[in-house]
Scaffold this active site. Structure first.
Site, PDB file in Angstrom:
ATOM      1  N   ASP A   7      -6.063 -22.948   0.700  1.00  0.00           N
ATOM      2  CA  ASP A   7      -5.280 -22.655   1.870  1.00  0.00           C
ATOM      3  C   ASP A   7      -3.883 -22.441   1.055  1.00  0.00           C
ATOM      4  O   ASP A   7      -3.670 -22.332  -0.053  1.00  0.00           O
ATOM      5  CB  ASP A   7      -5.401 -23.861   3.018  1.00  0.00           C
ATOM      6  N   CYS A  64      -6.969 -27.203  -1.787  1.00  0.00           N
ATOM      7  CA  CYS A  64      -5.888 -27.460  -0.671  1.00  0.00           C
ATOM      8  C   CYS A  64      -4.820 -28.513  -1.020  1.00  0.00           C
ATOM      9  O   CYS A  64      -4.832 -28.716  -2.171  1.00  0.00           O
ATOM     10  CB  CYS A  64      -6.530 -27.766   0.928  1.00  0.00           C
ATOM     11  N   THR A  66      -4.695 -31.754  -0.806  1.00  0.00           N
ATOM     12  CA  THR A  66      -5.369 -32.901  -1.125  1.00  0.00           C
ATOM     13  C   THR A  66      -6.692 -32.644  -1.650  1.00  0.00           C
ATOM     14  O   THR A  66      -7.216 -33.502  -2.393  1.00  0.00           O
ATOM     15  CB  THR A  66      -5.490 -34.082   0.119  1.00  0.00           C
ATOM     16  N   HIS A  97     -25.405 -36.025 -11.775  1.00  0.00           N
ATOM     17  CA  HIS A  97     -26.363 -36.614 -10.641  1.00  0.00           C
ATOM     18  C   HIS A  97     -26.559 -36.225  -9.195  1.00  0.00           C
ATOM     19  O   HIS A  97     -27.574 -36.295  -8.810  1.00  0.00           O
ATOM     20  CB  HIS A  97     -25.665 -38.029 -10.594  1.00  0.00           C
ATOM     21  N   ASN A  98     -25.526 -35.306  -9.010  1.00  0.00           N
ATOM     22  CA  ASN A  98     -25.468 -34.934  -7.534  1.00  0.00           C
ATOM     23  C   ASN A  98     -25.720 -33.533  -7.268  1.00  0.00           C
ATOM     24  O   ASN A  98     -26.212 -33.065  -6.355  1.00  0.00           O
ATOM     25  CB  ASN A  98     -24.279 -35.277  -6.735  1.00  0.00           C
ATOM     26  N   HIS A 132     -32.822 -38.172 -10.171  1.00  0.00           N
ATOM     27  CA  HIS A 132     -31.428 -37.606  -9.506  1.00  0.00           C
ATOM     28  C   HIS A 132     -31.992 -36.593  -8.594  1.00  0.00           C
ATOM     29  O   HIS A 132     -31.389 -36.239  -7.287  1.00  0.00           O
ATOM     30  CB  HIS A 132     -30.310 -37.221 -10.516  1.00  0.00           C
TER      31      HIS A 132
HETATM   32  C1  RB5 Z   1      -1.994 -28.545   4.598  1.00  0.00           C
HETATM   33  O1  RB5 Z   1      -0.768 -28.954   4.950  1.00  0.00           O
HETATM   34  C2  RB5 Z   1      -3.069 -29.702   4.227  1.00  0.00           C
HETATM   35  O2  RB5 Z   1      -3.092 -30.498   5.410  1.00  0.00           O
HETATM   36  C3  RB5 Z   1      -4.194 -29.158   3.913  1.00  0.00           C
HETATM   37  O3  RB5 Z   1      -3.963 -28.452   2.584  1.00  0.00           O
HETATM   38  C4  RB5 Z   1      -5.113 -30.034   3.135  1.00  0.00           C
HETATM   39  O4  RB5 Z   1      -4.460 -31.137   2.475  1.00  0.00           O
HETATM   40  C5  RB5 Z   1      -5.996 -30.865   4.033  1.00  0.00           C
HETATM   41  O5  RB5 Z   1      -6.975 -31.489   3.732  1.00  0.00           O
END
Ligand code: RB5
Length: 145
Positions: A7, A64, A66, A97-98, A132
């Protein structure tokens, strides 16, 4: 072949990862986003995850802010095992493993140097199979619920 998507909050790190893949001589396709305009991460996670689930790409990388939203969204697509990693050990083990077929990273969480090490660990580690494989099969059975 690798599919990659982000994103707006993961755009910069995605670019750095693409450069890294290029330097390693690894082919990839970028499904967007292509600008810093605010967008919805589930759209990009779903597009890449569907392509991996269909077998169009062997592995996928999502970025993204996080890594959390991308990974949650990708894991809604049947056939996808997306691991959200912020350390190298987890990136190695999610393959070993996954049998993870997608990796999610957070641009606001990891620096570029660590991110490349995580990407390399994810791409280079092999699934160990054996016990696994039985557990991965059990996880995938949960998709029927
Ligand atoms: C965008 O602001 C943020 O929410 C997105 O990039 C992400 O971290 C969501 O999990």
């Amino acid at each position: 072949m690798i599919v990659i998507a982000s994103d707006h909050a993961g755009l910069k790190l995605k670019g750095q990862i693409m450069e890294h893949l290029q330097e390693r001589g690894l082919a990839y396709r970028d499904l967007g986003t292509y600008t810093s305009e605010s967008c919805h991460y589930p759209d990009y996670a779903a597009a890449a995850a569907r392509a991996v689930a269909k077998g169009e790409y062997e592995k996928g990388i999502l970025v993204c802010g996080t890594g959390i939203g991308m990974s949650i969204a990708a894991n809604k697509i049947h056939g996808v095992r997306c691991a959200h990693c912020s350390d190298v050990f987890s990136a190695k083990m999610c393959r070993a493993h996954n049998d993870a077929n997608m990796l999610a990273l957070g641009e606001r969480v990891v620096g570029a140097g660590l991110a490349m090490e995580i990407v390399d660990a994810f791409l280079d580690a092999e699934f160990l199979g054996g016990r696994h494989a039985d557990r991965v099969k059990m996880m995938m059975e949960l998709e029927k619920e």
